[in-house]
Write a protein that holds these residues in place. Structure first.
Motif, PDB file in Angstrom:
ATOM      1  N   PHE A  11       0.884  -1.170   0.000  1.00  0.00           N
ATOM      2  CA  PHE A  11       0.000   0.000   0.000  1.00  0.00           C
ATOM      3  C   PHE A  11       0.918   1.215   0.000  1.00  0.00           C
ATOM      4  CE2 PHE A  11      -2.568   3.364   1.742  1.00  0.00           C
ATOM      5  CZ  PHE A  11      -3.769   3.175   1.099  1.00  0.00           C
ATOM      6  N   PHE A  56      -8.819  15.116   3.061  1.00  0.00           N
ATOM      7  CA  PHE A  56      -8.554  14.167   1.975  1.00  0.00           C
ATOM      8  C   PHE A  56      -9.617  13.082   1.936  1.00  0.00           C
ATOM      9  CE2 PHE A  56      -6.662  10.446   4.147  1.00  0.00           C
ATOM     10  CZ  PHE A  56      -6.422  10.961   5.409  1.00  0.00           C
ATOM     11  N   GLY A  58     -10.284   8.767   0.316  1.00  0.00           N
ATOM     12  CA  GLY A  58      -9.663   7.545  -0.183  1.00  0.00           C
ATOM     13  C   GLY A  58     -10.762   6.663  -0.745  1.00  0.00           C
ATOM     14  N   TYR A 123      -5.966   2.923  -5.986  1.00  0.00           N
ATOM     15  CA  TYR A 123      -6.376   3.801  -4.893  1.00  0.00           C
ATOM     16  C   TYR A 123      -6.486   5.224  -5.437  1.00  0.00           C
ATOM     17  CZ  TYR A 123      -6.537   5.720  -0.145  1.00  0.00           C
ATOM     18  OH  TYR A 123      -6.932   6.343   1.016  1.00  0.00           O
ATOM     19  N   ARG A 125      -6.849   9.158  -4.460  1.00  0.00           N
ATOM     20  CA  ARG A 125      -6.622  10.038  -3.306  1.00  0.00           C
ATOM     21  C   ARG A 125      -6.933  11.497  -3.655  1.00  0.00           C
ATOM     22  NH1 ARG A 125      -3.766  10.082   1.393  1.00  0.00           N
ATOM     23  NH2 ARG A 125      -5.179   8.374   1.891  1.00  0.00           N
ATOM     24  N   TYR A 155      -3.445  -3.019   2.800  1.00  0.00           N
ATOM     25  CA  TYR A 155      -3.018  -2.015   3.778  1.00  0.00           C
ATOM     26  C   TYR A 155      -2.279  -2.670   4.947  1.00  0.00           C
ATOM     27  CZ  TYR A 155      -3.418   2.064   6.839  1.00  0.00           C
ATOM     28  OH  TYR A 155      -3.141   3.126   7.658  1.00  0.00           O
ATOM     29  N   LYS A 183     -12.336  13.724   7.691  1.00  0.00           N
ATOM     30  CA  LYS A 183     -11.111  13.088   7.200  1.00  0.00           C
ATOM     31  C   LYS A 183     -10.112  14.196   6.887  1.00  0.00           C
ATOM     32  CE  LYS A 183      -9.908   9.195   4.207  1.00  0.00           C
ATOM     33  NZ  LYS A 183      -9.305   8.312   5.207  1.00  0.00           N
ATOM     34  N   TYR A 188      -4.585  12.618  11.505  1.00  0.00           N
ATOM     35  CA  TYR A 188      -3.609  11.558  11.224  1.00  0.00           C
ATOM     36  C   TYR A 188      -2.258  11.936  11.821  1.00  0.00           C
ATOM     37  CZ  TYR A 188      -7.460   9.838   8.569  1.00  0.00           C
ATOM     38  OH  TYR A 188      -8.714   9.386   8.243  1.00  0.00           O
ATOM     39  N   ALA A 222      -6.666   3.756  10.972  1.00  0.00           N
ATOM     40  CA  ALA A 222      -7.367   4.271   9.786  1.00  0.00           C
ATOM     41  C   ALA A 222      -8.445   3.307   9.304  1.00  0.00           C
ATOM     42  CB  ALA A 222      -6.358   4.565   8.691  1.00  0.00           C
ATOM     43  N   GLY A 281     -12.278  -0.720   6.143  1.00  0.00           N
ATOM     44  CA  GLY A 281     -12.082   0.584   5.520  1.00  0.00           C
ATOM     45  C   GLY A 281     -11.702   0.380   4.066  1.00  0.00           C
ATOM     46  N   THR A 282     -11.604   1.469   3.334  1.00  0.00           N
ATOM     47  CA  THR A 282     -11.240   1.360   1.915  1.00  0.00           C
ATOM     48  C   THR A 282      -9.886   0.682   1.764  1.00  0.00           C
ATOM     49  OG1 THR A 282     -12.521   3.296   1.367  1.00  0.00           O
ATOM     50  CG2 THR A 282     -10.769   2.711  -0.166  1.00  0.00           C
ATOM     51  N   ALA A 283      -8.905   1.165   2.512  1.00  0.00           N
ATOM     52  CA  ALA A 283      -7.568   0.577   2.418  1.00  0.00           C
ATOM     53  C   ALA A 283      -7.546  -0.792   3.094  1.00  0.00           C
ATOM     54  CB  ALA A 283      -6.541   1.514   3.058  1.00  0.00           C
TER      55      ALA A 283
HETATM   56  C1  COI Z   1      -8.502   4.720   3.454  1.00  0.00           C
HETATM   57  O1  COI Z   1      -8.919   3.640   3.881  1.00  0.00           O
HETATM   58  O2  COI Z   1      -8.867   5.198   2.385  1.00  0.00           O
HETATM   59  C2  COI Z   1      -7.543   5.507   4.188  1.00  0.00           C
HETATM   60  O3  COI Z   1      -7.528   6.674   3.979  1.00  0.00           O
HETATM   61  C3  COI Z   1      -6.664   4.843   5.110  1.00  0.00           C
HETATM   62  C4  COI Z   1      -5.315   5.495   5.297  1.00  0.00           C
HETATM   63  C5  COI Z   1      -4.346   5.201   4.225  1.00  0.00           C
HETATM   64  C6  COI Z   1      -5.345   6.883   5.765  1.00  0.00           C
END
Ligand code: COI
Ligand code: PLP
Length: 340
Positions: A11, A56, A58, A123, A125, A155, A183, A188, A222, A281-283
Motif C-alpha cells: 500500500f 482528503f 480515499g 487507490y 486520493r 493495507y 477526514k 492523522y 485508519a 475501511g477502503t484501504a
Molecule cells: C482509506 O482507507 O482510504 C484511508 O484513507 C486509510 C489510510 C491510508 C489513511
C-alpha cells in the motif's frame, strides 16, 4: 504495465501518468485541469502549511472479471469530502465536480488499474488545501483540490488474514467534540505517535478507546472496528470516529444476508464475548483481527483459530464480489468508467 509486480504491491505511492486539479479563487471553482506533474507550486505562507487546512479522501477502482473498471461509492466520498471541508472552514467542492474529477483521473490512468485476480486495486486520493498566503489564524480564501491515483496492494501486510492489534487508554487521536468525524490531515498527524508505538511493539495498529469516557471502543487507526456475536454485526456508534463508507456498506450487506446490525457503544468488557472482530475501511477492506492486547492491563484477547472467521469471510466475499463485478450490484454502488 509490464514492470509492476501487481500481486506483491504494497500500500504505497506509485507514480502514474496524470492527476487532476481544480482551484477555487475569486469566489468560484475553475475548470478541471489535467497535470502530469507530481508537484504542487505553493506559497510558503499558504494556510494549509501553517494551520492544517487540509482534508482528503480515499476510494478505489477495481478491474472486474469482465474487464470493466468500477469505482466504488464515489458519491459517498464526494459527500464526506464536502463535510470534511466544511468541518474546518474550507470551501466545499461541489459533489458533481468531485465525481467528474474522479472519473477523469481514472480514465486517464487506466493502464495503472491492476488486472483482475491480482488482489490489487487503484487507490484514488483526493485532497483539498487552503492556499492563500496568510499568517493570521483564519480560513483561507483560495483552495486547491488535487486527485491522484496509485495502484495498491493490502493495507495490513496480513491482507485477509488475522492481524494483531493493541489498545491503550493513554492515547487519543481526536478530542470528544473535536474533528474525528472529518477526514482531515490533522487527525492523522495526531495519531502518528500511537501508531508508531503500536508498530514498534509488533502490532499492525492501535485500537482507540473513546476519548471522553475511556470506556468504549472507537476505531482502529485508519479503519472502523466491528465485532460479531452469533448472528449480529456490532460496530461502534461514536461522534469521534470517521463514518466509514466500507462499514456502512458492510452493515447493508450484513442485513441483506439476514444478520442483525447494531450500531451502539461497545464497552471494553464486551470484547471477550465476541466470536469474531475486525477492522474495515477502503484501504483495510475487511481485516480480521486475531488478537487484541491491552497494553495497560497486560490482558490479551484472542479470536478464532488463526483463520478468518466464517461471518467475516462471508461479508468479505460479498463486498469484494460486488466491487469486482462478480455479484449483482443491487444497491447501485459501482460507477463503471468508460475506457477510451
Ligand atoms: C482509506 O482507507 O482510504 C484511508 O484513507 C486509510 C489510510 C491510508 C489513511
Ligand atoms: N476510519 C479512519 C480514521 C479512516 O482513515 C478510514 C479510511 O478512510 C476509515 C475509518 C474507513 O473509512 P472508509 O471505509 O470510508 O474508507
Amino acid at each position: 504495465m509490464e514492470n509492476i509486480d501487481w500481486k506483491n504491491l504494497p500500500f504505497g505511492y506509485v507514480p502514474t501518468d496524470y492527476n487532476v486539479r481544480c482551484t477555487f479563487s475569486d469566489g468560484k471553482w475553475g475548470p478541471i485541469e489535467v497535470s502530469d506533474s507530481e508537484y504542487i507550486p505553493m506559497h510558503m505562507a499558504a494556510a494549509c502549511l501553517h494551520y492544517g487546512q487540509e482534508a482528503f479522501e480515499g476510494l478505489k477502482a477495481f478491474r472486474g472479471a469482465d474487464g470493466k473498471i468500477r469505482v466504488f461509492r464515489m458519491d459517498e466520498n464526494a459527500a464526506r469530502f464536502r463535510r470534511s471541508a466544511e468541518g474546518i472552514m474550507m470551501e466545499p467542492l461541489p459533489e458533481e465536480i468531485f465525481c467528474e474529477m474522479v472519473k477523469k483521473v481514472v480514465a486517464l490512468n487506466t493502464r495503472f488499474v491492476p488486472p483482475y485476480g491480482t488482489g490489487a486495486s487503484l487507490y484514488i486520493r483526493p485532497l483539498e488545501i487552503g492556499i492563500s498566503p496568510q499568517v493570521g489564524v483564519k480560513p483561507s480564501k483560495d483552495y486547491m483540490v488535487v486527485i491522484f491515483v496509485s495502484p495498491v496492494g493490502p493495507y495490513f501486510k496480513t491482507g485477509f488474514n488475522p492481524t494483531k492489534v493493541c489498545m491503550s487508554r493513554n492515547y487519543d487521536r481526536v478530542a470528544p467534540l473535536g474533528t474525528g468525524a472529518f477526514k482531515i490531515g490533522g487527525n492523522y498527524a495526531a495519531s502518528l505517535k500511537a501508531g508508531e508505538i503500536a508498530h514498534d511493539k509488533g502490532y499492525s495498529v492501535m485500537l482507540y478507546i473513546d476519548p471522553k469516557e475511556k470506556k468504549y471502543f472507537d476505531e482502529c487507526g485508519a479503519a472502523n472496528f466491528f465485532g460479531i456475536k452469533g448472528n449480529s454485526y456490532i460496530t461502534p456508534h461514536s461522534d469521534s470516529i470517521l463514518p466509514s463508507i466500507t462499514n456502512k456498506s458492510i452493515c447493508q450487506l450484513a442485513e441483506d444476508l439476514g444478520m442483525t446490525v447494531e450500531r451502539r457503544h461497545i464497552p471494553i468488557e464486551e470484547l471477550e464475548t465476541f466470536d469474531e472482530v475486525g477492522a474495515c475501511g477502503t484501504a483495510a477492506v475487511i481485516s480480521p483481527v486475531g488478537q487484541i492486547d491491552d497494553l495497560d492491563t497486560g490482558r490479551s484477547y484472542k479470536f478464532g483459530d488463526g483463520k478468518p472467521g466464517p461471518k467475516s469471510t462471508m461479508l468479505y466475499e460479498k463486498l469484494r464480489g460486488i466491487q469486482l463485478g462478480e455479484e449483482p450490484d443491487t444497491h447501485g454502488w459501482n460507477v463503471v468508467i468508460e475506457e477510451k
